[in-house]
Design a protein around this motif. Structure first.
Motif, PDB file in Angstrom:
ATOM      1  N   ARG A  88      -8.830  -8.006  -3.021  1.00  0.00           N
ATOM      2  CA  ARG A  88      -9.593  -6.912  -2.416  1.00  0.00           C
ATOM      3  C   ARG A  88      -8.762  -5.629  -2.415  1.00  0.00           C
ATOM      4  O   ARG A  88      -7.541  -5.669  -2.499  1.00  0.00           O
ATOM      5  CB  ARG A  88     -10.037  -7.276  -1.009  1.00  0.00           C
ATOM      6  CG  ARG A  88      -8.938  -7.512  -0.003  1.00  0.00           C
ATOM      7  CD  ARG A  88      -9.523  -7.917   1.342  1.00  0.00           C
ATOM      8  NE  ARG A  88      -8.493  -8.220   2.316  1.00  0.00           N
ATOM      9  CZ  ARG A  88      -7.860  -7.303   3.051  1.00  0.00           C
ATOM     10  NH1 ARG A  88      -8.168  -6.018   2.904  1.00  0.00           N
ATOM     11  NH2 ARG A  88      -6.940  -7.651   3.930  1.00  0.00           N
TER      12      ARG A  88
ATOM     13  N   MET B  33      -4.802  -6.288  -2.502  1.00  0.00           N
ATOM     14  CA  MET B  33      -4.133  -7.229  -1.602  1.00  0.00           C
ATOM     15  C   MET B  33      -4.027  -8.599  -2.262  1.00  0.00           C
ATOM     16  O   MET B  33      -4.800  -8.923  -3.172  1.00  0.00           O
ATOM     17  CB  MET B  33      -4.904  -7.349  -0.285  1.00  0.00           C
ATOM     18  CG  MET B  33      -4.768  -6.146   0.619  1.00  0.00           C
ATOM     19  SD  MET B  33      -3.065  -5.959   1.201  1.00  0.00           S
ATOM     20  CE  MET B  33      -3.313  -4.797   2.544  1.00  0.00           C
TER      21      MET B  33
ATOM     22  N   SER C  25      -3.151 -15.745   1.032  1.00  0.00           N
ATOM     23  CA  SER C  25      -1.886 -15.865   1.759  1.00  0.00           C
ATOM     24  C   SER C  25      -1.470 -17.334   1.884  1.00  0.00           C
ATOM     25  O   SER C  25      -0.281 -17.643   1.937  1.00  0.00           O
ATOM     26  CB  SER C  25      -2.019 -15.238   3.150  1.00  0.00           C
ATOM     27  OG  SER C  25      -2.974 -15.933   3.927  1.00  0.00           O
TER      28      SER C  25
ATOM     29  N   GLN D  65      -1.481  -8.923   6.357  1.00  0.00           N
ATOM     30  CA  GLN D  65      -2.388  -9.801   5.592  1.00  0.00           C
ATOM     31  C   GLN D  65      -1.714 -11.111   5.211  1.00  0.00           C
ATOM     32  O   GLN D  65      -2.384 -12.103   4.919  1.00  0.00           O
ATOM     33  CB  GLN D  65      -2.848  -9.078   4.318  1.00  0.00           C
ATOM     34  CG  GLN D  65      -3.910  -9.820   3.518  1.00  0.00           C
ATOM     35  CD  GLN D  65      -3.451 -10.182   2.106  1.00  0.00           C
ATOM     36  OE1 GLN D  65      -2.475  -9.647   1.606  1.00  0.00           O
ATOM     37  NE2 GLN D  65      -4.168 -11.083   1.464  1.00  0.00           N
TER      38      GLN D  65
ATOM     39  N   THR E 164      -4.844 -12.232  -7.848  1.00  0.00           N
ATOM     40  CA  THR E 164      -4.753 -10.962  -7.122  1.00  0.00           C
ATOM     41  C   THR E 164      -5.133  -9.802  -8.025  1.00  0.00           C
ATOM     42  O   THR E 164      -5.893  -8.905  -7.628  1.00  0.00           O
ATOM     43  CB  THR E 164      -3.322 -10.758  -6.584  1.00  0.00           C
ATOM     44  OG1 THR E 164      -3.027 -11.800  -5.650  1.00  0.00           O
ATOM     45  CG2 THR E 164      -3.172  -9.403  -5.902  1.00  0.00           C
TER      46      THR E 164
ATOM     47  N   ASN F  13       5.477 -13.365   8.974  1.00  0.00           N
ATOM     48  CA  ASN F  13       4.649 -13.191   7.786  1.00  0.00           C
ATOM     49  C   ASN F  13       5.496 -13.520   6.570  1.00  0.00           C
ATOM     50  O   ASN F  13       6.714 -13.762   6.701  1.00  0.00           O
ATOM     51  CB  ASN F  13       4.072 -11.770   7.708  1.00  0.00           C
ATOM     52  CG  ASN F  13       5.162 -10.718   7.761  1.00  0.00           C
ATOM     53  OD1 ASN F  13       5.927 -10.554   6.824  1.00  0.00           O
ATOM     54  ND2 ASN F  13       5.250 -10.006   8.897  1.00  0.00           N
TER      55      ASN F  13
ATOM     56  N   THR G 265       1.313  -3.090   6.681  1.00  0.00           N
ATOM     57  CA  THR G 265      -0.100  -3.388   6.418  1.00  0.00           C
ATOM     58  C   THR G 265      -0.227  -4.613   5.526  1.00  0.00           C
ATOM     59  O   THR G 265      -1.041  -5.511   5.772  1.00  0.00           O
ATOM     60  CB  THR G 265      -0.790  -2.185   5.763  1.00  0.00           C
ATOM     61  OG1 THR G 265      -0.717  -1.057   6.640  1.00  0.00           O
ATOM     62  CG2 THR G 265      -2.256  -2.494   5.464  1.00  0.00           C
ATOM     63  N   VAL G 266       0.598  -4.659   4.471  1.00  0.00           N
ATOM     64  CA  VAL G 266       0.594  -5.823   3.577  1.00  0.00           C
ATOM     65  C   VAL G 266       1.081  -7.053   4.331  1.00  0.00           C
ATOM     66  O   VAL G 266       0.515  -8.150   4.201  1.00  0.00           O
ATOM     67  CB  VAL G 266       1.483  -5.556   2.343  1.00  0.00           C
ATOM     68  CG1 VAL G 266       1.562  -6.809   1.472  1.00  0.00           C
ATOM     69  CG2 VAL G 266       0.941  -4.387   1.539  1.00  0.00           C
TER      70      VAL G 266
END
Length: 363
Positions: free
Chosen positions: A308, A229, A233, A327, A303, A160, A323-324
């Motif tokens: 969101r 979020m 990405s 995404q 953002t 990621n 968690t981030v």
């Protein structure tokens, strides 16, 4: 803080991240003391109050010249020590090794100013001593790199943006550090002394390690601070690729100019390919890196406006970061995720292998 803990008769230690923050504060105090002494001496000499010893003044000035690279790099190391164990969900391989490395960074980062002054008429013994002390800075770096590598070894790491940026910071510190080690060599310094090689080295440290650690931190801090979020990405991955391509061109151009003998801060130079070509490469690289960073800035604005809801309330720091990170996973390529593409390649490879196996049997 330590006196307070001692009064409570507890064995609690400063967290590793805080240890490196403390070392950074001490480096700032020590490094800028040399700068303050040199500048004050300049003013007193100009006013006719004192005389001037130029060499001693240079030594005082360059106390900051080397330590400032570590002043801005130490937060990157702290980020590595903080993020990497969280991302791989494993404890740090050696807590003691991290603390010893922090102390060694403090000791060796401020006592090697003369390696920027090898061409000054110092005794050879002093220059050799400085060369050895400069190489000693490699020791805490090797402790750090081994410690972090051993922490990750055997872990399942998800690709990621956060893990990519912190990995770039780790690998980039090694790649950029090599050019610094060579700069510390007296013989090699006679070739690249006060040339564009020196800005090439510290720009490599900034571009490859310091800034990537900063982006790794920002990519998880922005959702935590704003509650939103990241908008895209894919823009984030575009930013990373463009930034790395552009900055690599800048560093390559600077190093090539240094090896060709162009001095630092030169505004006028011969219009020959050996100088013009690296200058153009560096300029184009800067434009590419700037465009990529503007894309990141646009992503940040979007953002804040349209991202969101993050829903990170009640999560631990590690859970929030992961968690981030989820995404910000690798983007899909032509409708297929990266693992799917690898699977297709392997399937085709198996078909080809099967074909040749059958052909051999028929023969």
């Amino acid at each position: 803080y330590h006196f307070y803990l001692a009064s409570k008769t507890t064995k609690e230690k400063l967290p590793i991240f805080t240890v490196y923050a403390l070392m950074t504060a001490l480096m700032i105090a020590i490094g800028w003391s040399g700068e303050a002494a040199a500048n004050t001496w300049d003013l007193l000499a100009i006013a006719g109050i004192t005389g001037m010893n130029v060499i001693a003044n240079q030594i005082a000035f360059w106390i900051l010249g080397h330590s400032i690279v570590y002043i801005v790099w130490m937060p990157a190391i702290a980020s590595m020590y903080y993020l990497i164990p969280l991302l791989v969900n494993k404890p740090l391989y050696s807590d003691k090794m991290a603390r010893i490395a922090a102390l060694m960074y403090l000791i060796f980062s401020n006592n090697v100013p003369i390696h920027h002054l090898y061409m000054v008429n110092f005794p050879v013994s002093v220059k050799v001593m400085q060369e050895v002390l400069t190489y000693a800075v490699v020791v805490p770096s090797m402790l750090t790199f081994f410690n972090l590598w051993a922490t990750v070894k055997g872990a399942s790491v998800k690709i990621n943006l956060i893990s990519m940026w912190i990995s770039i910071s780790f690998a980039g510190a090694i790649a950029a550090g090599v050019t610094g080690i060579s700069n510390a060599n007296i013989a090699f310094d006679s070739i690249i002394h006060n040339t564009m090689w020196v800005p090439g080295h510290f720009h490599a440290m900034i571009f490859y390690s310091i800034v990537p650690a900063g982006f790794a931190t920002l990519y998880y801090m922005v959702p935590m601070l704003t509650g939103r979020m990241w908008f895209s990405s894919k823009i984030g991955w575009l930013h990373m690729v463009g930034y790395m391509i552009g900055t690599t061109m800048v560093v390559y151009g600077f190093d090539a100019l240094g090896l060709a003998g162009l001095t630092r801060r030169a505004e006028v130079f011969p219009r020959t390919p050996v100088y013009v070509t690296p200058e153009i490469i560096s300029a184009l690289g800067a434009l590419i890196a700037d465009a990529a960073t503007l894309a990141w800035l646009g992503n940040l604005v979007l953002t804040l406006l349209k991202g969101r809801t993050a829903n990170l309330e009640g999560l631990s720091m590690g859970e929030a970061i992961n968690t981030v990170a989820l995404q910000l996973g690798a983007p899909e390529l032509s409708g297929f995720s990266a693992p799917s593409v690898i699977g297709l390649i392997r399937a085709e490879e198996n078909k080809i292998r099967s074909f040749f196996t059958k052909a051999k049997m028929i023969k």
